[in-house]
Design a protein around this motif. Structure first.
Motif: not given
Length: 324
Positions: A5-11, A40-46, A79-82
């Motif tokens: 997982n490259l990116l995780i978006v929650e609520n 969003l998984k590494k290397g994919e197009t979402f 990493r929590d970038i917010l």
């Protein structure tokens, strides 16, 4: 395609306050993004698809923190970038880049192509100035621009060439994630295909991960591994691209699919015409926000907000009566 997982978006939520009156009190909120979750998984197009005003672009801007989210979490490489301050975000921007919709307004008309593509190196102080030109010419070659374009200005180029300049600038710092916000919608159809093919080729070459935003279903289908359908700030369906095309489960997706052209002229498909317009994000209907335009709606749809459910492996939908 990687499984990491490259990116995780929650609520994730973004509400814009509406101020009215002489004292500018907040009377209401525009709910541009209203509780979005995805991985969003590494290397994919979402792919993210939906009508204008559904919150797709705001979602992309919130992930990059070009807009500050109202609520929610965004994890990039766990990493929590917010929680990042400006200095940390600046460093992170090397790994996250955006290609904007309009290649006309997103390029500085006073700068040459060489200056535009070389700007990220100067801002981040990554290369000594004497090495910038060589790197810029390499990037220009990658995206199909000629060495003699180096000293030219954006107004001297066609729309397709300008978007190539934007792609080169986005790739300058070897990002891990590229958010492509309707990158071909301002271009002629023949040029669209060239830019899409270029993006696919660069993804393979540099192991890029794309979040691809578009209102055009045929483009999203062509380029994406997985697709999320947005309606009024929420994701209503999420599936692998092939599942999405073979049997959409949400009535809204079904209507979108019915309007997409089929390459075979002998195959007929019923076109579903949606009644009315998209409701205002200031005044979202109660229950399922799609119910005023849905031909299958029942009483429960007006009262209860449907939650995302996995109907089959990897195929999620938020609907009380999904199409089976």
């Amino acid at each position: 395609m990687g499984n990491q997982n490259l990116l995780i978006v929650e609520n994730l939520k973004k509400y814009f306050p509406l101020k009215r009156g002489v004292v500018r009190r907040t009377k209401d909120y525009i709910k541009a993004v209203d509780g979005v979750d995805f991985v969003l998984k590494k290397g994919e197009t979402f792919g993210v698809v939906g009508e204008s005003g559904c919150g797709k672009t705001t979602l992309g801007l919130c992930i990059l923190r070009l807009e500050e989210p109202t609520e929610g979490k965004v994890y990039f490489e766990n990493r929590d970038i917010l929680s990042y301050d400006r200095k940390k975000m600046r460093r992170l921007r090397r790994d996250m880049q955006i290609i904007f919709q309009d290649p006309y307004s997103s390029l500085n008309p006073r700068k040459t192509v060489g200056q535009i593509i070389g700007e990220p190196f100067v801002i981040h102080g990554i290369l000594p100035r004497r090495d910038v030109r060589e790197r810029v010419e390499h990037l220009m070659d990658l995206v199909g621009l000629l060495p003699e374009h180096f000293h030219r200005y954006p107004h001297e180029f066609s729309g397709g060439q300008r978007q190539r300049i934007c792609v080169a600038r986005a790739l300058a710092l070897n990002p891990k994630l590229v958010i492509a916000d309707e990158p071909v919608s301002a271009l002629d159809v023949s040029i669209q295909a060239q830019i899409l093919n270029l993006l696919v080729q660069l993804q393979r070459q540099f192991d890029l991960t794309y979040l691809f935003i578009s209102h055009d279903l045929s483009i999203i289908r062509h380029i994406s591994d997985r697709v999320a359908v947005m309606y009024l700030g929420r994701i209503v369906e999420l599936a692998a691209s092939h599942l999405f095309c073979s049997h959409p489960l949400h009535p809204y997706t079904e209507a979108l699919m019915s309007a997409a052209p089929i390459p075979n002229p002998l195959r007929k498909r019923e076109e579903i015409l949606l009644q009315g317009d998209v409701p205002s994000p200031i005044n979202i209907p109660p229950g399922c926000s799609f119910h005023p335009r849905c031909r299958y709606f029942k009483d429960v749809c007006t009262r209860r907000v449907p939650q995302m459910e996995e109907i089959e492996k990897g195929h999620w939908v938020a609907c009380h009566f999904p199409r089976r």
